[in-house]
Scaffold this active site. Structure first.
Site, PDB file in Angstrom:
ATOM      1  N   GLU A  31      -1.239  -6.150  -7.331  1.00 57.77           N
ATOM      2  CA  GLU A  31      -1.936  -7.224  -7.191  1.00 57.77           C
ATOM      3  C   GLU A  31      -1.016  -8.281  -7.691  1.00 57.77           C
ATOM      4  O   GLU A  31      -1.253  -9.481  -7.402  1.00 57.77           O
ATOM      5  CB  GLU A  31      -3.140  -7.142  -7.713  1.00 57.77           C
ATOM      6  CG  GLU A  31      -4.379  -6.439  -7.059  1.00 57.77           C
ATOM      7  CD  GLU A  31      -5.816  -6.809  -7.484  1.00 57.77           C
ATOM      8  OE1 GLU A  31      -5.977  -7.531  -8.610  1.00 57.77           O
ATOM      9  OE2 GLU A  31      -6.644  -5.822  -7.073  1.00 57.77           O
TER      10      GLU A  31
ATOM     11  N   GLU B 239     -14.124 -10.021  -6.877  1.00 62.39           N
ATOM     12  CA  GLU B 239     -12.788  -9.315  -6.277  1.00 62.39           C
ATOM     13  C   GLU B 239     -12.252 -10.705  -5.517  1.00 62.39           C
ATOM     14  O   GLU B 239     -10.988 -10.993  -5.177  1.00 62.39           O
ATOM     15  CB  GLU B 239     -12.967  -8.353  -4.859  1.00 62.39           C
ATOM     16  CG  GLU B 239     -13.498  -7.045  -5.809  1.00 62.39           C
ATOM     17  CD  GLU B 239     -12.176  -6.446  -6.656  1.00 62.39           C
ATOM     18  OE1 GLU B 239     -11.114  -6.843  -6.334  1.00 62.39           O
ATOM     19  OE2 GLU B 239     -12.557  -5.277  -7.137  1.00 62.39           O
TER      20      GLU B 239
ATOM     21  N   GLU C   1      -8.326 -11.663  -6.505  1.00 64.45           N
ATOM     22  CA  GLU C   1      -7.499 -11.708  -5.358  1.00 64.45           C
ATOM     23  C   GLU C   1      -7.092 -12.906  -4.760  1.00 64.45           C
ATOM     24  O   GLU C   1      -5.736 -13.238  -4.379  1.00 64.45           O
ATOM     25  CB  GLU C   1      -7.930 -10.514  -4.364  1.00 64.45           C
ATOM     26  CG  GLU C   1      -7.865  -9.117  -5.000  1.00 64.45           C
ATOM     27  CD  GLU C   1      -7.753  -7.859  -4.028  1.00 64.45           C
ATOM     28  OE1 GLU C   1      -7.963  -8.125  -2.899  1.00 64.45           O
ATOM     29  OE2 GLU C   1      -7.832  -6.786  -4.395  1.00 64.45           O
TER      30      GLU C   1
ATOM     31  N   ARG D  62       0.947  -1.038   0.064  1.00 64.71           N
ATOM     32  CA  ARG D  62      -0.143  -0.001  -0.005  1.00 64.71           C
ATOM     33  C   ARG D  62       0.876   1.204  -0.045  1.00 64.71           C
ATOM     34  O   ARG D  62       1.645   1.536   1.100  1.00 64.71           O
ATOM     35  CB  ARG D  62      -0.798   0.119   1.075  1.00 64.71           C
ATOM     36  CG  ARG D  62      -1.955  -1.019   1.262  1.00 64.71           C
ATOM     37  CD  ARG D  62      -2.927  -0.786   0.167  1.00 64.71           C
ATOM     38  NE  ARG D  62      -4.052  -1.872   0.094  1.00 64.71           N
ATOM     39  CZ  ARG D  62      -4.819  -1.927  -0.773  1.00 64.71           C
ATOM     40  NH1 ARG D  62      -4.719  -1.345  -2.079  1.00 64.71           N
ATOM     41  NH2 ARG D  62      -5.926  -2.525  -0.883  1.00 64.71           N
TER      42      ARG D  62
ATOM     43  N   ALA E 267     -10.638  -7.572  -1.319  1.00 66.48           N
ATOM     44  CA  ALA E 267     -11.536  -6.217  -1.108  1.00 66.48           C
ATOM     45  C   ALA E 267     -11.469  -5.559  -2.540  1.00 66.48           C
ATOM     46  O   ALA E 267     -10.407  -5.852  -3.418  1.00 66.48           O
ATOM     47  CB  ALA E 267     -11.139  -5.220  -0.074  1.00 66.48           C
TER      48      ALA E 267
END
Length: 207
Positions: A142, A93, A97, A64, A76
């Protein structure tokens, strides 16, 4: 003074980006004055507490940039596809993910992540009856994420000792633990969502 109506007297758009906008409102305050309030408009998002048959929860370790490190989080994503129901966004999602599909979905908890300056609200679902369907090709952050399974109790400990700090993950993990302990009945996927953001999506749709 709890009956005062906080009306917006004037509003100015300061910035419009890809995932949020910033506006400044002059808001009527008690006593007759106004105060400037800066508001981040957001798409809103969904998160998923995916639990396997043994009570393990899927967490992802993802970089992040605003905090400059990787965080343990729930799968998420943004509500950025117009007209897509939030629970369908959650299912998409979860596959993108975590490479998972689920047969059972419930609303676990709704979270307003930063009520002091943003309208972002996140609906966190609980997903069970999991199947590994494989992740599609990933890009950007990702492409670097790691998926790991933790016993739900261990995930609670991680939150309480500060190893999990993402607000959605903390809320979802603790709520799932309470729901499992007390065998609470959860809300259906189409339960009313009072605070689901709409303003930024409408702004984007209108150009």
């Amino acid at each position: 003074m709890a009956d005062h109506e906080f009306t917006t007297v004037e509003s100015e758009t300061l910035y419009v980006g890809k995932i949020f906008a910033l506006r400044a409102d002059e808001v009527a305050m008690p006593g007759g004055r106004t105060a400037r309030r800066e508001v981040v408009e957001h798409y809103g998002a969904v998160g998923i507490v995916a639990l396997d048959d043994d009570g393990n929860v899927a967490l992802i370790h993802q970089y992040r940039h605003p905090v400059g490190r990787r965080l343990w989080e729930l799968p998420a994503g943004l509500l950025d596809i117009g007209g897509e129901a939030p629970h369908l966004t959650a299912a998409r999602e979860l596959e993108e993910e975590a490479g998972l599909a689920a047969t059972e979905w419930s609303v676990l908890v709704d979270v307003i992540s930063a009520a002091g300056f943003s309208d972002e609200s996140v609906r966190i679902y609980q997903a069970t009856g999991l199947t590994d369907v494989g992740r599609p090709e990933a890009h950007d952050e990702e492409a670097d994420l790691e998926l790991r399974w933790f016993p739900l109790g261990e995930a609670v400990d991680m939150a309480l000792r500060g190893d999990v700090v993402n607000s959605l993950a903390v809320a979802g993990i603790l709520a799932a633990s309470i729901a499992a302990r007390d065998a609470r009945r959860l809300r259906p996927v189409d339960a009313p969502w009072r605070d689901k953001p709409t303003r930024f999506a409408a702004r984007q749709a209108n150009g």
